[in-house]
Design a protein around this motif. Sequence first.
Motif, PDB file in Angstrom:
ATOM      1  N   GLN A   1       0.831  -1.196   0.000  1.00  0.00           N
ATOM      2  CA  GLN A   1       0.000   0.000   0.000  1.00  0.00           C
ATOM      3  C   GLN A   1       0.868   1.249   0.000  1.00  0.00           C
ATOM      4  N   VAL A   2       0.330   2.316  -0.560  1.00  0.00           N
ATOM      5  CA  VAL A   2       1.038   3.588  -0.577  1.00  0.00           C
ATOM      6  C   VAL A   2       1.061   4.160   0.830  1.00  0.00           C
ATOM      7  N   GLN A   3       2.222   4.611   1.236  1.00  0.00           N
ATOM      8  CA  GLN A   3       2.368   5.240   2.543  1.00  0.00           C
ATOM      9  C   GLN A   3       3.200   6.508   2.428  1.00  0.00           C
ATOM     10  N   LEU A   4       2.785   7.523   3.158  1.00  0.00           N
ATOM     11  CA  LEU A   4       3.538   8.756   3.279  1.00  0.00           C
ATOM     12  C   LEU A   4       3.793   8.972   4.763  1.00  0.00           C
ATOM     13  N   VAL A   5       5.048   9.147   5.126  1.00  0.00           N
ATOM     14  CA  VAL A   5       5.405   9.310   6.523  1.00  0.00           C
ATOM     15  C   VAL A   5       6.175  10.606   6.705  1.00  0.00           C
ATOM     16  N   GLU A   6       5.613  11.515   7.499  1.00  0.00           N
ATOM     17  CA  GLU A   6       6.248  12.793   7.770  1.00  0.00           C
ATOM     18  C   GLU A   6       7.091  12.716   9.039  1.00  0.00           C
ATOM     19  N   SER A   7       8.102  13.557   9.086  1.00  0.00           N
ATOM     20  CA  SER A   7       8.928  13.677  10.275  1.00  0.00           C
ATOM     21  C   SER A   7       9.556  15.061  10.297  1.00  0.00           C
ATOM     22  N   GLY A   8      10.104  15.431  11.432  1.00  0.00           N
ATOM     23  CA  GLY A   8      10.827  16.683  11.542  1.00  0.00           C
ATOM     24  C   GLY A   8      10.105  17.799  12.266  1.00  0.00           C
ATOM     25  N   GLY A   9       8.857  17.579  12.641  1.00  0.00           N
ATOM     26  CA  GLY A   9       8.127  18.601  13.363  1.00  0.00           C
ATOM     27  C   GLY A   9       8.648  18.761  14.775  1.00  0.00           C
ATOM     28  N   GLY A  10       8.196  19.810  15.427  1.00  0.00           N
ATOM     29  CA  GLY A  10       8.622  20.070  16.786  1.00  0.00           C
ATOM     30  C   GLY A  10       8.216  21.447  17.235  1.00  0.00           C
ATOM     31  N   SER A  11       8.758  21.860  18.359  1.00  0.00           N
ATOM     32  CA  SER A  11       8.475  23.175  18.930  1.00  0.00           C
ATOM     33  C   SER A  11       9.710  24.052  18.847  1.00  0.00           C
ATOM     34  N   VAL A  12       9.536  25.249  18.320  1.00  0.00           N
ATOM     35  CA  VAL A  12      10.634  26.196  18.188  1.00  0.00           C
ATOM     36  C   VAL A  12      10.151  27.590  18.545  1.00  0.00           C
ATOM     37  N   GLN A  13      11.091  28.463  18.818  1.00  0.00           N
ATOM     38  CA  GLN A  13      10.770  29.858  19.063  1.00  0.00           C
ATOM     39  C   GLN A  13      10.687  30.614  17.741  1.00  0.00           C
ATOM     40  N   GLY A 122      -0.238  11.828   4.384  1.00  0.00           N
ATOM     41  CA  GLY A 122       0.409  11.325   5.573  1.00  0.00           C
ATOM     42  C   GLY A 122      -0.423  11.636   6.801  1.00  0.00           C
ATOM     43  N   GLN A 123       0.040  11.179   7.945  1.00  0.00           N
ATOM     44  CA  GLN A 123      -0.689  11.389   9.189  1.00  0.00           C
ATOM     45  C   GLN A 123      -0.437  12.750   9.810  1.00  0.00           C
ATOM     46  N   GLY A 124       0.580  13.438   9.356  1.00  0.00           N
ATOM     47  CA  GLY A 124       0.860  14.777   9.834  1.00  0.00           C
ATOM     48  C   GLY A 124       1.959  14.832  10.877  1.00  0.00           C
ATOM     49  N   THR A 125       2.610  15.983  10.947  1.00  0.00           N
ATOM     50  CA  THR A 125       3.607  16.243  11.970  1.00  0.00           C
ATOM     51  C   THR A 125       3.363  17.654  12.509  1.00  0.00           C
ATOM     52  N   GLN A 126       3.365  17.785  13.821  1.00  0.00           N
ATOM     53  CA  GLN A 126       3.000  19.048  14.458  1.00  0.00           C
ATOM     54  C   GLN A 126       4.170  20.016  14.476  1.00  0.00           C
ATOM     55  N   VAL A 127       3.887  21.254  14.105  1.00  0.00           N
ATOM     56  CA  VAL A 127       4.852  22.347  14.192  1.00  0.00           C
ATOM     57  C   VAL A 127       4.264  23.410  15.098  1.00  0.00           C
ATOM     58  N   THR A 128       4.984  23.749  16.149  1.00  0.00           N
ATOM     59  CA  THR A 128       4.526  24.758  17.091  1.00  0.00           C
ATOM     60  C   THR A 128       5.591  25.833  17.222  1.00  0.00           C
TER      61      THR A 128
END
Length: 131
Positions: A1-13, A122-128
């Motif tokens: 199955q096709v899959q998209l996987v995100e990474s690299g999100g996080g919290s920054v100033q 993809g499922q998403g990656t949070q950026v704050t």
Amino acid sequence: QVQLVESGGGSVQAGGSLRLSCAASGYTYSSNCMGWFRQAPGKEREGVAVIFTGGGSTYYADSVKGRFTISQDNAKNSVYLQMNSLKPEDTAMYYCAADIEPPWVSPATWYRAGSSEYNYWGQGTQVTVSS
């Protein structure tokens, strides 16, 4: 199955940088395009950037031009989003999307997240981003 996987999100100033990655797998041929979208609480999902894999043409939302850069590594079926000079308004869940079968996404309407032309997400990656 096709899959998209995100990474690299996080919290920054505010003023900081993040680099998001999206690794795609499960399909034989290159996609027509791959894009990044984001959705903040209470808002619609919006297009951030897209890259057309054949020629490498890129498009950006006005709000991120000059700050974000989308790139690709076709050999690895990956797409990246370098985000610099981040602002609190950039806070959102960021999603990777791929157009791998017709009907095809067009350069004129790449930003329409609700279009069925983007076949996989993809499922998403949070950026704050804090002020």
